[in-house]
Design a protein around this motif. Structure first.
Motif, PDB file in Angstrom:
ATOM      1  N   LEU A 182      10.595 -26.932   1.508  1.00 58.30           N
ATOM      2  CA  LEU A 182      11.068 -25.634   1.986  1.00 58.30           C
ATOM      3  C   LEU A 182      12.049 -25.831   3.127  1.00 58.30           C
ATOM      4  CD1 LEU A 182       7.638 -23.736   2.099  1.00 58.30           C
ATOM      5  CD2 LEU A 182       9.306 -23.801   0.237  1.00 58.30           C
ATOM      6  N   THR A 183      12.963 -24.877   3.269  1.00 59.46           N
ATOM      7  CA  THR A 183      13.930 -24.938   4.368  1.00 59.46           C
ATOM      8  C   THR A 183      13.755 -23.722   5.269  1.00 59.46           C
ATOM      9  OG1 THR A 183      15.597 -23.857   2.988  1.00 59.46           O
ATOM     10  CG2 THR A 183      15.644 -26.253   3.067  1.00 59.46           C
ATOM     11  N   GLY A 184      14.107 -23.929   6.550  1.00 60.04           N
ATOM     12  CA  GLY A 184      14.024 -22.864   7.533  1.00 60.04           C
ATOM     13  C   GLY A 184      15.371 -22.197   7.737  1.00 60.04           C
ATOM     14  N   ASP A 200      19.817 -24.977  10.884  1.00 56.62           N
ATOM     15  CA  ASP A 200      20.288 -26.227  10.286  1.00 56.62           C
ATOM     16  C   ASP A 200      19.315 -27.359  10.590  1.00 56.62           C
ATOM     17  OD1 ASP A 200      22.548 -25.042   9.252  1.00 56.62           O
ATOM     18  OD2 ASP A 200      23.857 -25.692  10.894  1.00 56.62           O
ATOM     19  N   GLY A 201      19.023 -28.174   9.580  1.00 54.56           N
ATOM     20  CA  GLY A 201      18.165 -29.334   9.766  1.00 54.56           C
ATOM     21  C   GLY A 201      16.685 -29.043   9.687  1.00 54.56           C
ATOM     22  N   GLU A 202      16.278 -27.781   9.483  1.00 54.61           N
ATOM     23  CA  GLU A 202      14.860 -27.442   9.379  1.00 54.61           C
ATOM     24  C   GLU A 202      14.403 -27.531   7.925  1.00 54.61           C
ATOM     25  OE1 GLU A 202      13.902 -24.239  12.923  1.00 54.61           O
ATOM     26  OE2 GLU A 202      14.496 -23.467  10.962  1.00 54.61           O
ATOM     27  N   ALA A 217      13.607 -30.737  14.951  1.00 57.27           N
ATOM     28  CA  ALA A 217      12.176 -30.575  15.219  1.00 57.27           C
ATOM     29  C   ALA A 217      11.697 -29.272  14.591  1.00 57.27           C
ATOM     30  CB  ALA A 217      11.911 -30.573  16.717  1.00 57.27           C
ATOM     31  N   TYR A 218      10.481 -29.307  14.060  1.00 54.94           N
ATOM     32  CA  TYR A 218       9.843 -28.094  13.555  1.00 54.94           C
ATOM     33  C   TYR A 218       9.035 -27.519  14.708  1.00 54.94           C
ATOM     34  CZ  TYR A 218       6.358 -25.153  11.236  1.00 54.94           C
ATOM     35  OH  TYR A 218       5.537 -24.111  10.876  1.00 54.94           O
ATOM     36  N   SER A 219       9.301 -26.288  15.070  1.00 53.10           N
ATOM     37  CA  SER A 219       8.556 -25.621  16.131  1.00 53.10           C
ATOM     38  C   SER A 219       8.355 -24.172  15.708  1.00 53.10           C
ATOM     39  CB  SER A 219       9.324 -25.705  17.447  1.00 53.10           C
ATOM     40  OG  SER A 219       8.574 -25.126  18.487  1.00 53.10           O
ATOM     41  N   ASP A 220       7.101 -23.826  15.402  1.00 51.54           N
ATOM     42  CA  ASP A 220       6.813 -22.500  14.876  1.00 51.54           C
ATOM     43  C   ASP A 220       5.305 -22.269  14.929  1.00 51.54           C
ATOM     44  OD1 ASP A 220       7.219 -20.027  13.665  1.00 51.54           O
ATOM     45  OD2 ASP A 220       7.873 -20.834  11.748  1.00 51.54           O
ATOM     46  N   SER A 221       4.894 -21.069  14.570  1.00 49.35           N
ATOM     47  CA  SER A 221       3.493 -20.746  14.390  1.00 49.35           C
ATOM     48  C   SER A 221       3.249 -20.666  12.880  1.00 49.35           C
ATOM     49  CB  SER A 221       3.169 -19.402  15.055  1.00 49.35           C
ATOM     50  OG  SER A 221       1.836 -19.068  14.816  1.00 49.35           O
TER      51      SER A 221
END
Length: 137
Positions: free
Chosen positions: A7-9, A12-14, A56-60
């Motif tokens: 999956l993508t966020g 860019d780059g997620e 970096a992945y940063s999320d809830s």
């Protein structure tokens, strides 16, 4: 289940490789204070999130998770923990190449048969949603 979906966020780059490791249905409450409402039960879903991107992945993670029952009703997570295992903290950060593992808990009606687990990055706002079928019990 068990399949890893890429999956993508929104940024860019997620990107993540997301795996539904297991579904615990019903899941026991973690303690006497975190019981489901009358007529409902807890369902706990364990996710593995591997950062396959360059950012970096940063999320809830719980913000982007949903359950769907056989009638097509969608359920959002609850903030309760269960005895199934450790949940994700409110916010998760993973560097590129790192993995995080945790449960997300849902509160659903006792009579609902869970049919699908869904996950969307960027707190549910990315255009890319992963979906896993839950076998009938």
């Amino acid at each position: 289940m068990g399949d890893s979906l890429d999956l993508t966020g929104l940024e860019d780059g997620e990107s993540l490789a997301v795996t539904v490791v297991k579904v615990v249905d019903p899941a026991r409450a973690e303690n006497d204070f975190s019981t489901p409402d009358a007529g409902k039960r807890f369902v706990a879903v364990q996710f593995r999130l591997k950062n396959t991107g360059t950012a970096a992945y940063s999320d809830s993670p719980s913000n982007g998770a949903r359950l769907v029952d056989a009638q097509g009703q969608s359920f959002d997570p609850t903030y309760e923990d269960t005895a199934a295992g450790p949940g994700f903290p409110g916010s998760v950060t993973a560097a590129p190449g790192d993995s995080v593992l945790g449960f997300i808990t849902f509160e659903v009606p006792v009579g609902s048969r869970i049919a699908k687990v869904q996950f969307t990055m960027s707190s549910g706002f990315a255009g890319d949603t992963g979906q896993w079928e839950v076998p009938a019990r």
